[in-house]
Design a protein around this motif. Structure first.
Motif, short mmCIF file in Angstrom:
data_model
loop_
_atom_site.label_atom_id
_atom_site.label_comp_id
_atom_site.label_asym_id
_atom_site.label_seq_id
_atom_site.Cartn_x
_atom_site.Cartn_y
_atom_site.Cartn_z
N PRO A 150 -4.54 0.39 -4.42
CA PRO A 150 -2.97 0.47 -4.99
C PRO A 150 -2.18 1.60 -4.16
N SER A 151 -2.47 2.71 -4.11
CA SER A 151 -1.56 3.75 -3.83
C SER A 151 -1.55 3.80 -2.14
N PHE A 152 -2.28 2.90 -1.21
CA PHE A 152 -2.03 2.88 0.09
C PHE A 152 -1.13 1.56 0.39
N GLU A 153 -1.27 0.80 -0.72
CA GLU A 153 -0.71 -0.71 -0.27
C GLU A 153 0.76 -0.52 0.06
N GLY A 154 1.22 -1.05 1.52
CA GLY A 154 2.52 -0.98 1.88
C GLY A 154 2.68 0.27 2.85
#
Lengths: 110, 119
Positions: free
Chosen positions: B62-66
């Motif tokens: 999640p913290s790297f999504e996007g």
């Protein structure tokens, strides 16, 4: 997805046994048996030492063993040797299809 | 057995783009999941995401999504990690790792690629 909790450091004398804990939640460590452990020497790539909680990849010394109880997994190194001095990371599959590492433990051989 | 070889060290300025590669050798590369792991200076290992080489099924932490894009080209046995706009906080060592499909042991690793982002 916070990192799994490991002690920052563990030490032991040559020949002794040490145990490193790895605490997670029911969504990761406690939810299945896909827990693995990795050894990393300085400036080197990690190396798999244990997989599926307690299995050793081919070539890994039998001095390394793994176990799990509830949300906590453990890595035990018996007959500690100078070459075991390194950083150790637990790793768990996370519900939803990704993985999470532990915070890492520095093992010092006194 | 499959071995992984990563592209060389990079020095970039903030705002620049970057694409790292991880090339596998061996006939069974397409059966592997390839993951990308970040290690910032003096810190621990962090999963960024993973991709199944055969069908490009991709999962991001999640913290790297996007923030990143993971891709693969099975025809040349290569996985990629890319940024469209680097930040100084992206400085670190990046490893690719491989796990055979159906297993959860990351037993093959690239040698790592050092990325330095500085103005």
């Amino acid at each position: 997805q916070s990192a799994l909790t490991q002690p920052a450091s563990v030490s032991g004398s040559p020949g002794q046994s040490i145990t490193i804990s790895c605490t997670g939640t029911s969504s990761d460590v406690g939810g299945h048996n896909y827990v693995s452990w990795y050894q990393q020497h300085p400036d080197k790539a990690p190396k798999a030492m244990i997989y599926d909680v307690s299995n050793r990849p081919s070539g890994v010394s039998s001095r390394f063993s793994g176990s799990k109880s509830g949300n906590t997994a453990s890595l035990t190194i018996s007959g500690l040797q100078a070459e075991d001095e390194a950083d150790y990371y637990c790793n768990s599959y996370v519900r939803g299809g990704t993985y999470v590492f532990g915070s890492g433990t520095k093992v010092t051989v006194l | 057995e499959v071995q992984l070889v990563q592209s060389g060290a990079e020095v970039k300025q903030p705002g620049e783009s970057l694409k790292l590669s991880c090339q596998g050798s061996g006939n069974s590369f397409a059966t592997y999941w390839i993951g990308w792991v970040r290690q910032m200076p003096g810190t621990g290992l962090e999963w960024m995401g993973l991709i199944h080489v055969l069908d490009s099924d991709t999962r991001y932490r999640p913290s790297f999504e996007g923030q990143i894009t993971i891709s693969a080209d099975k025809s040349i046995s290569t996985a990629y990690l890319q940024w469209s706009s680097l930040q100084a906080s992206d400085t670190g060592m990046y490893f690719c790792a491989g796990a055979r499909h159906g297993t959860a042991v990351w037993n093959i690793w690239g040698q790592g690629t050092l990325v330095t982002v500085s103005s």
